[in-house]
Design a protein around this motif. Structure first.
Motif, PDB file in Angstrom:
ATOM      1  N   TRP A 148       0.851  -1.344   0.033  1.00  0.00           N
ATOM      2  CA  TRP A 148      -0.045   0.071  -0.164  1.00  0.00           C
ATOM      3  C   TRP A 148       0.841   1.099  -0.140  1.00  0.00           C
ATOM      4  O   TRP A 148       1.825   1.416   0.892  1.00  0.00           O
ATOM      5  CB  TRP A 148      -1.228   0.215   1.123  1.00  0.00           C
ATOM      6  CG  TRP A 148      -1.767   1.569   1.193  1.00  0.00           C
ATOM      7  CD1 TRP A 148      -2.861   1.869   0.538  1.00  0.00           C
ATOM      8  CD2 TRP A 148      -1.471   1.557   2.651  1.00  0.00           C
ATOM      9  NE1 TRP A 148      -3.103   3.199   0.763  1.00  0.00           N
ATOM     10  CE2 TRP A 148      -2.495   3.036   2.219  1.00  0.00           C
ATOM     11  CE3 TRP A 148      -1.435   1.948   4.047  1.00  0.00           C
ATOM     12  CZ2 TRP A 148      -3.078   4.170   3.291  1.00  0.00           C
ATOM     13  CZ3 TRP A 148      -1.660   2.956   4.938  1.00  0.00           C
ATOM     14  CH2 TRP A 148      -2.835   3.750   4.732  1.00  0.00           C
ATOM     15  N   HIS A 149       0.602   2.119  -0.693  1.00  0.00           N
ATOM     16  CA  HIS A 149       1.081   3.722  -0.671  1.00  0.00           C
ATOM     17  C   HIS A 149       1.290   5.049   0.950  1.00  0.00           C
ATOM     18  O   HIS A 149       1.891   5.171   0.200  1.00  0.00           O
ATOM     19  CB  HIS A 149       0.442   3.734  -2.333  1.00  0.00           C
ATOM     20  CG  HIS A 149       0.130   5.069  -2.100  1.00  0.00           C
ATOM     21  ND1 HIS A 149      -0.887   5.465  -1.585  1.00  0.00           N
ATOM     22  CD2 HIS A 149      -1.179   4.321  -3.651  1.00  0.00           C
ATOM     23  CE1 HIS A 149      -2.149   5.836  -1.712  1.00  0.00           C
ATOM     24  NE2 HIS A 149      -2.492   4.782  -2.852  1.00  0.00           N
ATOM     25  N   GLY A 150       0.289   3.943   1.242  1.00  0.00           N
ATOM     26  CA  GLY A 150       0.397   4.827   2.210  1.00  0.00           C
ATOM     27  C   GLY A 150       1.486   4.566   3.548  1.00  0.00           C
ATOM     28  O   GLY A 150       1.610   5.500   4.187  1.00  0.00           O
ATOM     29  N   HIS A 153       4.048   6.889   2.267  1.00  0.00           N
ATOM     30  CA  HIS A 153       3.971   8.008   2.327  1.00  0.00           C
ATOM     31  C   HIS A 153       3.367   8.788   3.011  1.00  0.00           C
ATOM     32  O   HIS A 153       3.511   9.450   4.098  1.00  0.00           O
ATOM     33  CB  HIS A 153       2.861   8.626   1.212  1.00  0.00           C
ATOM     34  CG  HIS A 153       3.227   8.201  -0.600  1.00  0.00           C
ATOM     35  ND1 HIS A 153       4.683   9.605  -0.609  1.00  0.00           N
ATOM     36  CD2 HIS A 153       3.010   7.766  -1.051  1.00  0.00           C
ATOM     37  CE1 HIS A 153       4.515   8.849  -1.984  1.00  0.00           C
ATOM     38  NE2 HIS A 153       4.129   7.652  -2.346  1.00  0.00           N
ATOM     39  N   ASP A 239     -10.957  -7.416  -2.670  1.00  0.00           N
ATOM     40  CA  ASP A 239      -9.999  -6.199  -2.271  1.00  0.00           C
ATOM     41  C   ASP A 239     -11.387  -5.390  -2.106  1.00  0.00           C
ATOM     42  O   ASP A 239     -12.611  -5.914  -1.559  1.00  0.00           O
ATOM     43  CB  ASP A 239      -9.721  -5.427  -3.506  1.00  0.00           C
ATOM     44  CG  ASP A 239     -10.746  -5.002  -4.954  1.00  0.00           C
ATOM     45  OD1 ASP A 239     -12.033  -5.147  -4.585  1.00  0.00           O
ATOM     46  OD2 ASP A 239     -10.512  -5.106  -5.781  1.00  0.00           O
ATOM     47  N   SER A 250      -3.971  -4.617  -5.290  1.00  0.00           N
ATOM     48  CA  SER A 250      -3.924  -2.708  -5.835  1.00  0.00           C
ATOM     49  C   SER A 250      -2.488  -2.253  -5.168  1.00  0.00           C
ATOM     50  O   SER A 250      -3.224  -1.913  -3.369  1.00  0.00           O
ATOM     51  CB  SER A 250      -4.653  -1.567  -6.725  1.00  0.00           C
ATOM     52  OG  SER A 250      -4.355  -0.763  -6.249  1.00  0.00           O
ATOM     53  N   PRO A 251      -1.928  -1.239  -5.190  1.00  0.00           N
ATOM     54  CA  PRO A 251      -1.132  -0.394  -4.038  1.00  0.00           C
ATOM     55  C   PRO A 251      -2.704   0.686  -3.383  1.00  0.00           C
ATOM     56  O   PRO A 251      -1.788   1.300  -2.960  1.00  0.00           O
ATOM     57  CB  PRO A 251      -0.286   0.060  -4.882  1.00  0.00           C
ATOM     58  CG  PRO A 251      -0.481   0.006  -6.530  1.00  0.00           C
ATOM     59  CD  PRO A 251      -1.263  -1.410  -6.153  1.00  0.00           C
ATOM     60  N   ASP A 252      -3.334   0.910  -4.722  1.00  0.00           N
ATOM     61  CA  ASP A 252      -4.311   1.331  -3.314  1.00  0.00           C
ATOM     62  C   ASP A 252      -4.968   1.221  -2.360  1.00  0.00           C
ATOM     63  O   ASP A 252      -5.961   1.849  -1.938  1.00  0.00           O
ATOM     64  CB  ASP A 252      -4.690   2.068  -4.915  1.00  0.00           C
ATOM     65  CG  ASP A 252      -4.720   2.889  -6.010  1.00  0.00           C
ATOM     66  OD1 ASP A 252      -3.781   3.755  -5.508  1.00  0.00           O
ATOM     67  OD2 ASP A 252      -4.879   2.897  -7.534  1.00  0.00           O
ATOM     68  N   HIS A 253      -5.113   0.723  -2.754  1.00  0.00           N
ATOM     69  CA  HIS A 253      -6.360  -0.054  -1.432  1.00  0.00           C
ATOM     70  C   HIS A 253      -4.831  -0.634  -0.235  1.00  0.00           C
ATOM     71  O   HIS A 253      -4.253  -1.374  -0.119  1.00  0.00           O
ATOM     72  CB  HIS A 253      -6.459  -1.684  -1.869  1.00  0.00           C
ATOM     73  CG  HIS A 253      -7.821  -2.058  -2.331  1.00  0.00           C
ATOM     74  ND1 HIS A 253      -8.164  -3.116  -3.590  1.00  0.00           N
ATOM     75  CD2 HIS A 253      -8.489  -1.022  -2.771  1.00  0.00           C
ATOM     76  CE1 HIS A 253      -8.731  -1.644  -4.147  1.00  0.00           C
ATOM     77  NE2 HIS A 253      -9.393  -0.886  -3.441  1.00  0.00           N
ATOM     78  N   GLU A 254      -5.655  -0.166   1.057  1.00  0.00           N
ATOM     79  CA  GLU A 254      -4.965  -0.080   2.021  1.00  0.00           C
ATOM     80  C   GLU A 254      -5.211  -1.600   2.751  1.00  0.00           C
ATOM     81  O   GLU A 254      -4.030  -1.902   3.221  1.00  0.00           O
ATOM     82  CB  GLU A 254      -5.633   0.726   2.839  1.00  0.00           C
ATOM     83  CG  GLU A 254      -4.801   0.912   4.926  1.00  0.00           C
ATOM     84  CD  GLU A 254      -5.856   2.119   5.542  1.00  0.00           C
ATOM     85  OE1 GLU A 254      -5.547   2.417   6.524  1.00  0.00           O
ATOM     86  OE2 GLU A 254      -6.915   2.417   4.794  1.00  0.00           O
TER      87      GLU A 254
END
Length: 265
Positions: A148-150, A153, A239, A250-254
């Motif tokens: 996850w990209h979170g 960042h 998801d 997906s990296p959008d999914h936490e």
């Protein structure tokens, strides 16, 4: 990790947040619960990491016998207050010895609660969930996604809630500023405790003003751990929108949801 998380769950602000939570988190959770629900009427349900009792309200309709557990005494008291007609106990998911083998038809560990313990503790939870499940029963849980990209960042979850009441707005603003300051300081202090080991990691999460360290993993690692614990393969991974995923999320999914069944007829 253990000390940090337990302190956060006992925090009055965390208790306040959990007291107000209700309903499904997303379509993925709704779908996972529907798939795992006992096929023949009501079933015996063990609800782990109940927090303020959000899932108790969702599961009681399909439960012939319901037990909710949490390792935070303050959360258990909150559940007993919110749902006085249901049973709640202080208990650690790594040790469910209070329950016999095959005691439940459905075990639930929502809101990524399984990620609050380290790698060895996680495997212990999976083994205990498999043990207390009856043949053909299901274990539903959600788990943080390592990619996850979170995490990269360091997403800050602090939000200022608007209200036309000037007194409440002032208190919320004060709490917001206090949270941002304490969160920044906590982030600097806890960041060095992060650990990365292959597909999984223990990472600082932005929730509760950077107050929790979480175990994050991958779909393939989850499948491997479930197989080791004795669950039927492959488990169903969903998801946040309720779509089935394979070995890559997906990296959008936490995080993602898991429905694992104990082998049976």
């Amino acid at each position: 990790m253990e000390t940090i998380n337990r302190q956060t769950w006992r925090n009055p602000w965390a208790l306040r947040d959990y007291r107000r939570s209700s309903g499904y988190l997303n379509e993925g959770e709704r779908a996972a619960f529907a798939i795992a629900a006992p096929q023949m009427g009501r079933g015996r349900i063990l609800d782990i990491g109940v927090g303020g009792g959000r899932t108790a309200g969702l599961l009681r309709a399909i439960a012939s016998d319901y037990v909710g557990v949490d390792y935070t005494p303050e959360m258990v008291e909150l559940c007993r207050h919110n749902h006085p007609d249901l049973r709640f106990e202080v208990m650690d998911a790594r040790d469910l010895s209070a329950f016999g083998d095959a005691s439940f038809d459905l075990v639930v560990f929502s809101y990524n609660g399984i990620d609050s313990v380290d790698a060895s503790g996680r495997l212990a939870v999976l083994r205990e969930a498999a043990r207390v499940l009856a043949s053909g029963g299901a274990f539903v849980f959600s788990t943080f996604h390592r990619s996850w990209h979170g995490f990269e960042h360091q997403v800050d979850y602090r939000r200022l809630e608007w209200t036309p009441n000037p007194v409440r707005l002032g208190l919320r603003t004060l709490r917001y500023v206090e949270g941002r300051i304490s969160g920044t300081l906590r982030q600097r202090r806890l960041k060095p405790f992060e650990q990365r080991d292959g597909e999984h990691a223990v990472l600082l999460h932005g929730a509760h003003d950077f107050g929790v360290m979480v175990y994050a993993t991958t779909p393939s690692q989850v499948q491997s751990q479930l197989a080791e614990a004795g669950f039927a393969m492959p488990a169903l991974l969903l998801d946040l929108d309720g779509n089935a995923i394979g070995d890559v999320a997906s990296p959008d999914h936490e995080y993602f949801h898991v429905v694992a069944h104990k082998p049976g007829p």
